[in-house]
Write a protein that holds these residues in place. Structure first.
Motif, PDB file in Angstrom:
ATOM      1  N   THR A 153      64.531  15.781  94.879  1.00  0.00           N
ATOM      2  CA  THR A 153      64.943  17.045  95.473  1.00  0.00           C
ATOM      3  C   THR A 153      64.492  18.217  94.607  1.00  0.00           C
ATOM      4  OG1 THR A 153      67.077  17.092  94.326  1.00  0.00           O
ATOM      5  CG2 THR A 153      66.982  15.898  96.426  1.00  0.00           C
ATOM      6  N   VAL A 154      64.344  19.364  95.250  1.00  0.00           N
ATOM      7  CA  VAL A 154      64.020  20.587  94.506  1.00  0.00           C
ATOM      8  C   VAL A 154      65.117  20.885  93.489  1.00  0.00           C
ATOM      9  CG1 VAL A 154      63.742  23.086  94.732  1.00  0.00           C
ATOM     10  CG2 VAL A 154      62.609  21.548  96.363  1.00  0.00           C
ATOM     11  N   ARG A 155      66.345  20.619  93.868  1.00  0.00           N
ATOM     12  CA  ARG A 155      67.477  20.859  92.959  1.00  0.00           C
ATOM     13  C   ARG A 155      67.329  20.031  91.691  1.00  0.00           C
ATOM     14  NH1 ARG A 155      73.874  20.110  94.566  1.00  0.00           N
ATOM     15  NH2 ARG A 155      74.744  20.753  92.547  1.00  0.00           N
ATOM     16  N   THR A 156      66.872  18.743  91.838  1.00  0.00           N
ATOM     17  CA  THR A 156      66.657  17.886  90.672  1.00  0.00           C
ATOM     18  C   THR A 156      65.598  18.476  89.760  1.00  0.00           C
ATOM     19  OG1 THR A 156      67.337  15.876  91.844  1.00  0.00           O
ATOM     20  CG2 THR A 156      65.890  15.591  89.939  1.00  0.00           C
ATOM     21  N   LEU A 157      64.495  18.955  90.349  1.00  0.00           N
ATOM     22  CA  LEU A 157      63.418  19.536  89.549  1.00  0.00           C
ATOM     23  C   LEU A 157      63.903  20.774  88.797  1.00  0.00           C
ATOM     24  CD1 LEU A 157      60.419  19.185  92.024  1.00  0.00           C
ATOM     25  CD2 LEU A 157      60.994  17.731  90.071  1.00  0.00           C
ATOM     26  N   HIS A 158      64.704  21.599  89.478  1.00  0.00           N
ATOM     27  CA  HIS A 158      65.254  22.775  88.804  1.00  0.00           C
ATOM     28  C   HIS A 158      66.154  22.358  87.637  1.00  0.00           C
ATOM     29  CE1 HIS A 158      63.467  25.650  91.403  1.00  0.00           C
ATOM     30  NE2 HIS A 158      64.251  25.449  92.461  1.00  0.00           N
ATOM     31  N   HIS A 159      66.895  21.261  87.828  1.00  0.00           N
ATOM     32  CA  HIS A 159      67.780  20.785  86.757  1.00  0.00           C
ATOM     33  C   HIS A 159      66.962  20.316  85.550  1.00  0.00           C
ATOM     34  CE1 HIS A 159      71.156  19.005  84.695  1.00  0.00           C
ATOM     35  NE2 HIS A 159      70.600  17.794  84.755  1.00  0.00           N
ATOM     36  N   TYR A 160      65.900  19.537  85.818  1.00  0.00           N
ATOM     37  CA  TYR A 160      65.044  19.082  84.725  1.00  0.00           C
ATOM     38  C   TYR A 160      64.419  20.260  83.988  1.00  0.00           C
ATOM     39  CZ  TYR A 160      65.251  14.386  86.813  1.00  0.00           C
ATOM     40  OH  TYR A 160      65.670  13.169  87.307  1.00  0.00           O
ATOM     41  N   ASP A 161      64.068  21.279  84.738  1.00  0.00           N
ATOM     42  CA  ASP A 161      63.503  22.489  84.143  1.00  0.00           C
ATOM     43  C   ASP A 161      64.562  23.192  83.290  1.00  0.00           C
ATOM     44  OD1 ASP A 161      62.037  24.751  83.510  1.00  0.00           O
ATOM     45  OD2 ASP A 161      62.071  25.578  85.548  1.00  0.00           O
ATOM     46  N   GLY A 162      65.772  23.292  83.858  1.00  0.00           N
ATOM     47  CA  GLY A 162      66.839  24.009  83.170  1.00  0.00           C
ATOM     48  C   GLY A 162      67.234  23.396  81.846  1.00  0.00           C
ATOM     49  N   ILE A 163      67.170  22.041  81.742  1.00  0.00           N
ATOM     50  CA  ILE A 163      67.558  21.382  80.494  1.00  0.00           C
ATOM     51  C   ILE A 163      66.354  21.151  79.580  1.00  0.00           C
ATOM     52  CG2 ILE A 163      69.540  20.263  81.591  1.00  0.00           C
ATOM     53  CD1 ILE A 163      67.952  17.657  81.633  1.00  0.00           C
ATOM     54  N   GLY A 164      65.192  21.641  80.004  1.00  0.00           N
ATOM     55  CA  GLY A 164      64.005  21.533  79.162  1.00  0.00           C
ATOM     56  C   GLY A 164      63.373  20.162  79.137  1.00  0.00           C
ATOM     57  N   LEU A 165      63.667  19.326  80.139  1.00  0.00           N
ATOM     58  CA  LEU A 165      63.101  17.980  80.168  1.00  0.00           C
ATOM     59  C   LEU A 165      61.664  18.009  80.694  1.00  0.00           C
ATOM     60  CD1 LEU A 165      63.809  15.035  79.566  1.00  0.00           C
ATOM     61  CD2 LEU A 165      64.566  14.802  81.949  1.00  0.00           C
ATOM     62  N   VAL A 166      61.458  18.659  81.815  1.00  0.00           N
ATOM     63  CA  VAL A 166      60.117  18.861  82.379  1.00  0.00           C
ATOM     64  C   VAL A 166      60.089  20.252  83.014  1.00  0.00           C
ATOM     65  CG1 VAL A 166      58.320  18.033  83.939  1.00  0.00           C
ATOM     66  CG2 VAL A 166      59.925  16.400  82.928  1.00  0.00           C
ATOM     67  N   SER A 167      59.214  21.089  82.513  1.00  0.00           N
ATOM     68  CA  SER A 167      59.111  22.446  83.039  1.00  0.00           C
ATOM     69  C   SER A 167      57.691  22.702  83.531  1.00  0.00           C
ATOM     70  CB  SER A 167      59.464  23.474  81.957  1.00  0.00           C
ATOM     71  OG  SER A 167      60.800  23.300  81.525  1.00  0.00           O
ATOM     72  N   PRO A 168      57.527  23.446  84.631  1.00  0.00           N
ATOM     73  CA  PRO A 168      56.189  23.795  85.105  1.00  0.00           C
ATOM     74  C   PRO A 168      55.464  24.648  84.054  1.00  0.00           C
ATOM     75  CG  PRO A 168      57.862  24.262  86.774  1.00  0.00           C
ATOM     76  CD  PRO A 168      58.588  23.986  85.495  1.00  0.00           C
ATOM     77  N   SER A 169      54.187  24.354  83.838  1.00  0.00           N
ATOM     78  CA  SER A 169      53.432  25.027  82.776  1.00  0.00           C
ATOM     79  C   SER A 169      52.657  26.241  83.256  1.00  0.00           C
ATOM     80  CB  SER A 169      52.441  24.047  82.132  1.00  0.00           C
ATOM     81  OG  SER A 169      53.137  22.957  81.577  1.00  0.00           O
ATOM     82  N   GLU A 170      52.466  26.389  84.538  1.00  0.00           N
ATOM     83  CA  GLU A 170      51.630  27.462  85.066  1.00  0.00           C
ATOM     84  C   GLU A 170      52.412  28.319  86.050  1.00  0.00           C
ATOM     85  OE1 GLU A 170      48.648  28.080  84.047  1.00  0.00           O
ATOM     86  OE2 GLU A 170      48.114  26.239  82.979  1.00  0.00           O
ATOM     87  N   ARG A 171      51.804  29.472  86.358  1.00  0.00           N
ATOM     88  CA  ARG A 171      52.333  30.339  87.402  1.00  0.00           C
ATOM     89  C   ARG A 171      51.192  30.782  88.301  1.00  0.00           C
ATOM     90  NH1 ARG A 171      57.481  32.299  87.237  1.00  0.00           N
ATOM     91  NH2 ARG A 171      58.671  31.947  85.308  1.00  0.00           N
ATOM     92  N   SER A 172      51.516  30.905  89.580  1.00  0.00           N
ATOM     93  CA  SER A 172      50.505  31.430  90.503  1.00  0.00           C
ATOM     94  C   SER A 172      50.466  32.934  90.392  1.00  0.00           C
ATOM     95  CB  SER A 172      50.861  31.017  91.935  1.00  0.00           C
ATOM     96  OG  SER A 172      52.029  31.716  92.377  1.00  0.00           O
ATOM     97  N   ALA A 173      49.485  33.542  91.065  1.00  0.00           N
ATOM     98  CA  ALA A 173      49.359  35.000  91.057  1.00  0.00           C
ATOM     99  C   ALA A 173      50.600  35.656  91.652  1.00  0.00           C
ATOM    100  CB  ALA A 173      48.114  35.424  91.830  1.00  0.00           C
ATOM    101  N   ALA A 174      51.238  34.918  92.573  1.00  0.00           N
ATOM    102  CA  ALA A 174      52.445  35.464  93.197  1.00  0.00           C
ATOM    103  C   ALA A 174      53.696  35.194  92.377  1.00  0.00           C
ATOM    104  CB  ALA A 174      52.605  34.867  94.598  1.00  0.00           C
ATOM    105  N   GLY A 175      53.531  34.532  91.241  1.00  0.00           N
ATOM    106  CA  GLY A 175      54.661  34.292  90.355  1.00  0.00           C
ATOM    107  C   GLY A 175      55.364  32.973  90.551  1.00  0.00           C
ATOM    108  N   TYR A 176      54.841  32.124  91.455  1.00  0.00           N
ATOM    109  CA  TYR A 176      55.460  30.819  91.663  1.00  0.00           C
ATOM    110  C   TYR A 176      55.130  29.885  90.498  1.00  0.00           C
ATOM    111  CZ  TYR A 176      56.235  32.327  96.476  1.00  0.00           C
ATOM    112  OH  TYR A 176      56.645  33.010  97.576  1.00  0.00           O
TER     113      TYR A 176
END
Length: 278
Positions: free
Chosen positions: A34-57
């Motif tokens: 789930t997207v919620r799971t990915l946000h949780h992993y990001d929030g605890i620093g386990l796996v975070s997205p490394s890039e951003r798109s031009a629109a900030g995603y």
């Protein structure tokens, strides 16, 4: 930066493509989380997205996806997140030792699950036989022919007699029987058949006292274990033992000529009851 339906390709300062990058929603679809799971992993620093798109995603690179895939696999194996964090940061030797311990734990759980599946399968088989014993136990007690055809015979019997009181009474009784009960039933049945076979072997007619007494024991065996058998019904059963070759064979396996002798003894016993009222 160029974008298609499913991926975003980031570029270096020279304009050369770097690697595939996925949005949070795309990663969730690809990995089945789930997207919620990915946000949780990001929030605890386990796996975070490394890039951003031009629109900030925020975008996951191939390296991010590799790390995230490892996390997802470990989570599905039941590893706690803190253990997963330690695994991702462990050295080669530490990682191997940890994985070996986890493998042993997983194999142990698999063994337990296999045992559980076997137990469930056995319960399903016993339920499907309607007798509270497995097909193998049926073979041990009643022979291969009975075990091979029990379901067929049971279905036919239900179709023919399923609305009768005798059928309902039999099902109510047998539904509570376990293996010990069926062992006792088999012993009782063998004793009844031996009595009928002895009467036949004595050379006396089916109207003799010994034959009629054996037929009465047959009737009482059915009443004791399955359903009430008035004498008129018992006559019908005796006729069935001769009319239906499957029943005939059951008695012929005990002694040649026993099916017809049993039928005649049952009728003689019913006549005796009607004459004496006993």
């Amino acid at each position: 930066m160029s974008t298609d339906r499913t991926t975003t390709t980031t570029t270096t300062t020279t304009g050369a493509p770097r690697d595939r990058a996925l949005t949070v929603g795309q990663v969730a679809d690809e990995l089945g989380v789930t997207v919620r799971t990915l946000h949780h992993y990001d929030g605890i620093g386990l796996v975070s997205p490394s890039e951003r798109s031009a629109a900030g995603y925020r975008l996951y690179t191939e390296a991010d996806l590799q790390r995230l895939t490892t996390v997802v696999v470990y989570r599905r194996l039941g590893f706690p997140l803190e253990e997963i964090r330690a695994l991702l940061g462990a050295s080669g030797a530490q990682l191997e030792g940890h994985l070996r311990r986890q493998r042993a734990a997983v194999v142990g759980r698999l063994s337990e699950l296999h045992d559980l599946v076997d137990a469930i399968d056995a319960a399903i088989e016993k339920e499907s036989t309607g007798m509270g014993i497995s097909r193998q136990e049926q073979r041990e007690l009643f022979g291969d022919r009975f075990a091979d055809h029990e379901q067929e015979w049971s279905a036919e019997a239900q179709e023919r007699w399923g609305e009768t009181d005798a059928w309902k009474q039999s099902r109510d009784r047998t539904s509570s029987y376990g293996k010990e009960d069926w062992v006792a039933i088999k012993a009782d049945m063998d004793a009844v058949n031996d009595g009928l076979a002895a009467a036949l072997g004595s050379g006396e007619p089916a109207t003799s006292e010994a034959a009629m007494d054996a037929a009465e024991a047959h009737r009482r065996h059915i009443e004791r274990w399955f359903y009430d058998v008035p004498y008129a019904m018992h006559r019908g059963l005796g006729d069935l033992y001769v009319a239906d070759e499957r029943f005939t064979q059951t008695y012929e396996d005990v002694a040649p000529g026993l099916a017809r002798f049993t039928r005649d003894a049952i009728h003689a016993n019913a006549d005796r009851h009607e004459a004496t009222g006993a």
